[in-house]
Design a protein around this motif. Structure first.
Motif, PDB file in Angstrom:
ATOM      1  N   VAL A 107     -11.601 -14.405  30.087  1.00 14.66           N
ATOM      2  CA  VAL A 107     -11.791 -14.848  31.476  1.00 14.66           C
ATOM      3  C   VAL A 107     -10.582 -14.437  32.320  1.00 14.66           C
ATOM      4  CG1 VAL A 107     -12.223 -16.827  32.989  1.00 14.66           C
ATOM      5  CG2 VAL A 107     -13.310 -16.723  30.740  1.00 14.66           C
ATOM      6  N   ARG A 108      -9.409 -14.350  31.691  1.00 17.69           N
ATOM      7  CA  ARG A 108      -8.234 -13.857  32.416  1.00 17.69           C
ATOM      8  C   ARG A 108      -8.503 -12.445  32.939  1.00 17.69           C
ATOM      9  NH1 ARG A 108      -1.909 -13.365  30.230  1.00 17.69           N
ATOM     10  NH2 ARG A 108      -1.037 -12.964  32.280  1.00 17.69           N
ATOM     11  N   ARG A 109      -9.161 -11.613  32.127  1.00 18.34           N
ATOM     12  CA  ARG A 109      -9.486 -10.272  32.590  1.00 18.34           C
ATOM     13  C   ARG A 109     -10.477 -10.318  33.749  1.00 18.34           C
ATOM     14  NH1 ARG A 109      -8.564  -5.324  31.043  1.00 18.34           N
ATOM     15  NH2 ARG A 109      -7.827  -5.918  28.984  1.00 18.34           N
ATOM     16  N   LEU A 110     -11.447 -11.223  33.681  1.00 18.88           N
ATOM     17  CA  LEU A 110     -12.406 -11.331  34.790  1.00 18.88           C
ATOM     18  C   LEU A 110     -11.670 -11.670  36.085  1.00 18.88           C
ATOM     19  CD1 LEU A 110     -15.344 -13.342  33.106  1.00 18.88           C
ATOM     20  CD2 LEU A 110     -15.137 -10.863  33.415  1.00 18.88           C
TER      21      LEU A 110
END
Lengths: 492, 124
Positions: free
Chosen positions: A379-382
């Motif tokens: 989710v950090r990448r999102l």
């Protein structure tokens, strides 16, 4: 109190004597610190030695540097050789740093006077300084309230007018949030812009060091001094780095987006009122501002869980070094080594640090790591990708720095999650590694935070630190000098 | 926003405290169990996101730094400055409880003496 820029200019020209400038700062510290508890160690003798060195340089006819004679305070998680370094924790009580941090070396090389080390939440874990093992700092605007955190001591020292600038560190909001709550400017650089050599590590993929200052120009000056490649921190960039100070400060034509996700329901209505007024001022200054309809940052509401899982996982690893053997005070003798580690760490880490170590250990442990740690990283990448898409259309993003103003001491400390929500609007930029500044934008007119400062946040794409700081300088020029705290008002 | 997260039992807290080397009293374990369960409840929304095929992001560095120079960076008097920070040290060594299993024996003066002084000189 004069700005750092003005002090340095007058010390360099010979108009000011650096020793007198230092004695004046010491008098302010002695008069005001008892009211705010910004300092863990004022270390006045070190300040006097720094001033003597600057005076000696001047006597030789040499230039002491860009911060000649400027008193600067460090958050007490940055090492200065021979000086105490507690990180706000009992586990480092009495410890003296064996070497000097990169940022302190850079400040000293430019003629700064290091004046004391400031209070913080233990290991920079908190948003109020209430987690300091040495007692909370107080907000110079209202001493029953917190200065924010974790760099609360640095923000309080600047807002009280003791020093024009101090350094803070940020992992999830620890520079910008206290700056907002104390009515001063706080700048979080791009991840990798400033070396962490000599900074007590918390969350290594997030930790950055940046200035807290009365004036945006001073923040730019100090950022210019401390930023740059350092072989001792492999995450620092080697490429070209434009000056934040000489970058043209102009709002004309700047495309500023205000994602609706920044105007969350959790944000206090009176805080929002001040931020809306500030956005109107940006527009008057020539910026093109637009509210970006909900949906541009669809993962932002997950920033708190992502941030706490990532930061605590990294902290649980970083804090493993505190074994009670190599640093800190002696503890009761346990016969067995592992028992001694366990007794020392349980006895000398405070409750929030223990909680975060346990959460991080959970998130990394067999059977849970995929569902929690790996999920958080995905989710950090999102979140990063969503920010990147927004910067295709906007130069900067604006919004409130903190959902609320300075809260009362004790108001949020009983419920860990209530304290974690302080990072609601700052953690996203930390996860994405983006440069972001909080500038004071006036006082709340009504409600729970009436008469207390509100911070406007301006965030840019990675590497655009100079642009973010130039916008902060331009905004300050449009709205005028920030309001001074009651402690500064006393100044003759 | 609080979903229902995983149930954290006492045994898990004990396992985690063991891994983290935190010697917790009974009541602290109970408090931390409650807090961890509550926090993970708040974090539960994470589990509802579809992250199929998303590469985990461990760090945000875009530029790769130049490789460091492989050379010794002298650190003067390393042994004095680092070992002296320990609450208990003797002749340039950290003093720790015995970690090697074996028959009990009386400590002698030899135990405190450096086995080989050379590595210390190299550090300096």
């Amino acid at each position: 109190m004069l700005s750092a820029t003005a002090i340095a200019a007058r010390v360099r020209s010979g108009e000011f004597d650096p020793q007198e400038v230092t004695e004046a700062a010491i008098r302010r510290l002695e008069a005001r610190d008892p009211q705010v508890h910004a300092y863990l160690d004022p270390d006045l003798e070190r300040a006097r030695r720094c001033a003597d060195a600057v005076a000696e340089t001047l006597r030789r006819g040499e230039d002491p540097g860009r911060l000649a004679g400027v008193p600067v305070s460090l958050k007490d998680n940055m090492a200065v050789e021979g000086a105490t370094l507690t990180a706000g924790s009992r586990i480092l009580e009495g410890y003296r740093a064996p070497y000097t941090s990169h940022v302190a070396q850079r400040l000293l090389a430019e003629g700064a006077v290091l004046l004391g080390r400031t209070n913080l939440d233990e290991f920079a874990m908190g948003a109020s300084t209430e987690n300091s093992a040495y007692g909370p700092s107080r907000n110079p605007w209202d001493r029953d309230r917190v200065p924010g955190g974790s760099s609360g001591g640095s923000a309080a020292a600047v807002a009280a007018g003791i020093v024009p600038v101090a350094l803070g560190s940020e992992t999830g909001g620890s520079i910008r949030q206290p700056a907002a709550l104390c009515g001063v400017t706080g700048f979080k650089p791009t991840y990798g812009a400033v070396s962490r050599h000599g900074l007590v590590a918390f969350g290594s993929s997030l930790d950055v060091i940046g200035p807290i200052a009365c004036h945006a120009e001073d923040a730019a000056l100090v950022h210019d001094v401390i930023a740059g490649h350092d072989p001792r921190d492999a995450t620092t960039w080697t490429g070209e780095r434009p000056s934040a100070l000489t970058e043209r400060a102009d709002l004309e034509g700047l495309r500023i987006g205000i994602p609706e996700e920044f105007l969350d329901d959790a944000v206090d209505a009176r805080v929002l009122e001040r931020v809306s007024a500030a956005i109107a001022q940006l527009e008057e200054g020539g910026a093109i501002t637009r509210v970006v309809p909900k949906g541009s940052l669809p993962s932002m509401h997950l920033a708190i869980p992502v941030y706490y899982l990532v930061a605590c996982s990294e902290a649980s690893s970083n804090l493993a070094r505190f074994d009670g053997i190599r640093y800190g005070p002696a503890r009761e003798e346990a016969a067995e080594l592992h028992e001694r580690y366990a007794a020392t760490r349980a006895g000398l880490f405070g409750p929030e640090v223990r909680r975060r170590i346990l959460l991080g250990t959970f998130s990394l442990s067999a059977g849970y790591a995929d569902a929690w740690y790996k999920k958080a990283l995905q989710v950090r990448r999102l979140i990063l990708d969503e920010f990147r898409a927004l910067f295709a259309d906007y130069d900067l993003l604006a919004g409130p720095t903190s959902p609320f103003g300075a809260f009362k001491i004790g108001e949020r400390s009983k419920d860990p999650y209530a304290m974690y929500l302080c990072d609601l609007l700052t953690a996203p930029a930390c996860l994405a590694g983006l440069p972001s500044v909080s500038v004071p934008c006036g006082l709340a007119r009504k409600g729970a935070y009436k008469g207390l400062p509100v911070g406007l946040s301006l965030t840019g794409p990675a590497g655009h630190d100079h642009k973010v700081l130039a916008a902060a300088r331009a905004y300050e020029a449009v709205r005028g000098a920030p309001e001074r705290s009651p402690l500064q008002e006393d100044e003759a | 926003m609080s979903g229902s997260g995983p149930t954290i039992d006492k045994e898990l807290i004990e396992r985690l405290a063991g891994l983290a080397r935190l010697g917790l009293a009974e009541d602290e374990r109970e408090t931390l169990r409650d807090e961890l369960e509550s926090l993970l409840g708040h974090f539960q929304a994470l589990q509802e996101v579809d992250t199929e095929g998303v590469e985990p992001l461990a760090h945000v560095l875009t530029a790769t730094g130049e490789p460091g120079v492989d050379a010794v960076d002298p650190f003067e008097h390393a042994r004095d400055r680092l070992v002296d920070a320990a609450a208990v040290h003797r002749e340039g060594f950290f003093v720790v409880p015995r970690v090697v299993e074996g028959p009990e024996r009386e400590a002698t003066d030899d135990d405190a003496a450096p086995v080989d002084p050379d590595p210390a000189d190299e550090l300096d």
